[in-house]
Write an enzyme that holds these catalytic residues in place. Structure first.
Site, mmCIF file in Angstrom:
data_model
loop_
_atom_site.group_PDB
_atom_site.id
_atom_site.type_symbol
_atom_site.label_atom_id
_atom_site.label_comp_id
_atom_site.label_asym_id
_atom_site.label_seq_id
_atom_site.Cartn_x
_atom_site.Cartn_y
_atom_site.Cartn_z
ATOM 1 N N GLU A 14 8.295 -25.302 5.643
ATOM 2 C CA GLU A 14 8.541 -25.092 4.219
ATOM 3 C C GLU A 14 9.506 -26.108 3.631
ATOM 4 O O GLU A 14 10.471 -26.523 4.268
ATOM 5 C CB GLU A 14 9.105 -23.681 3.974
ATOM 6 N N GLU B 35 -1.308 -14.303 -0.173
ATOM 7 C CA GLU B 35 -0.560 -14.654 1.032
ATOM 8 C C GLU B 35 0.875 -14.170 0.859
ATOM 9 O O GLU B 35 1.562 -14.572 -0.087
ATOM 10 C CB GLU B 35 -0.587 -16.182 1.172
#
EC number: 4.2.1.20
Length: 264
Positions: free
Chosen positions: A61, A50
């Site tokens: 995040e 990824e």
């Protein structure tokens, strides 16, 4: 995609037992190191990699990946430069690759242009955590037009929506292990097995678990109830500490996790 469809790439990733999927931020510490990491992690056992396209406001995040994005952007990393790097990778490797990013960078770049370049360079799928399932309609049509899979995410809060999201999923299903943002966790308490079971009742696609997996023990535990494990923050943290000298410690960590999963 060189006669290999996106689904072929994904199927290959999950065809050798439990898939190990590492995440790294493109351009942290620089794109040359990112390219080297892809080759090295593939050799260390990564089944699908990824690649994070850095963004200034990565809402899903935690601090580790936020800081990696900031470093990459300060280094002048752009989506064009990332595509150029992927093009070079494709001259040397056919490891399945996914992009993880946000709607803003994709729309700023131009959806058609973005997906066209994904198709040309063998990016099999894209993960956009800020696009809710209910709002991906027109975008999904474009993904299907270009043959790139738009990955659906299922979170612990999805509950009654799991079957609906799973029914419309493509490629593989990203099962989010915990509430909140990405980051390492000492314990995962979500009933992941029930989440995966809910998906499998309506769709046979592979299920990979991400968010919070940071040790061989947790990777092994999560792989027992899923088809694959995604590890991001723990790897990005190693890169942040070692910079351009990160390749060996990252690959040692990848091998540890992959070996722990293989013993299940």
């Amino acid at each position: 995609m060189n006669n290999t469809t996106a689904q072929n790439y994904i199927d290959n990733a999950f065809s050798q037992g439990k898939a190990f999927i590492p995440f790294i931020t493109c351009g942290d510490p620089d794109l040359e190191t990112t390219e080297k990491l892809v080759y090295a992690m593939e050799k260390a056992g990564a089944d699908l990699i990824e690649l994070g396209i850095p963004f200034s406001d990565p809402v899903a995040e935690g601090p580790v990946i936020q800081e990696a994005s900031e470093r990459a952007l300060k280094n002048g990393v752009t989506t064009d430069k990332i595509f150029e790097m992927v093009q070079k990778i494709r001259e040397n490797s056919f490891v399945p690759l996914a992009f993880m990013t946000y709607a803003n960078p994709v729309f700023t770049y131009g959806l058609d242009k973005f997906l066209s370049r994904c198709k040309e360079n063998g990016i099999c799928c894209v993960i956009l955590p800020d696009i809710p399932f209910e709002e991906k309609g027109e975008m999904l049509d474009k993904f299907q037009e270009y043959g790139v899979k738009m990955i659906s995410l299922i979170a612990p809060t999805s509950k009654d929506r799991i079957s609906k999201i799973a029914a419309g999923a493509e490629g593989f299903v990203y099962c989010v292990s915990s509430l909140g943002v990405t980051g390492t966790r000492t314990e995962i308490t979500t009933d992941i097995a029930a989440m995966v079971e809910g998906v499998k009742e309506v769709n046979a696609l592979p299920c990979a678990i991400g968010f919070g997996i940071s040790s061989p023990e947790t990777a092994a535990k999560m792989s027992r109830v899923s088809d694959g494990v995604i590890v991001g923050s723990a790897i990005v943290k190693i890169i942040g500490v070692h910079g351009r000298d990160c390749i060996e410690p990252v690959c040692n960590f990848v091998r540890e996790l992959k070996d722990a999963m293989a013993k299940q």
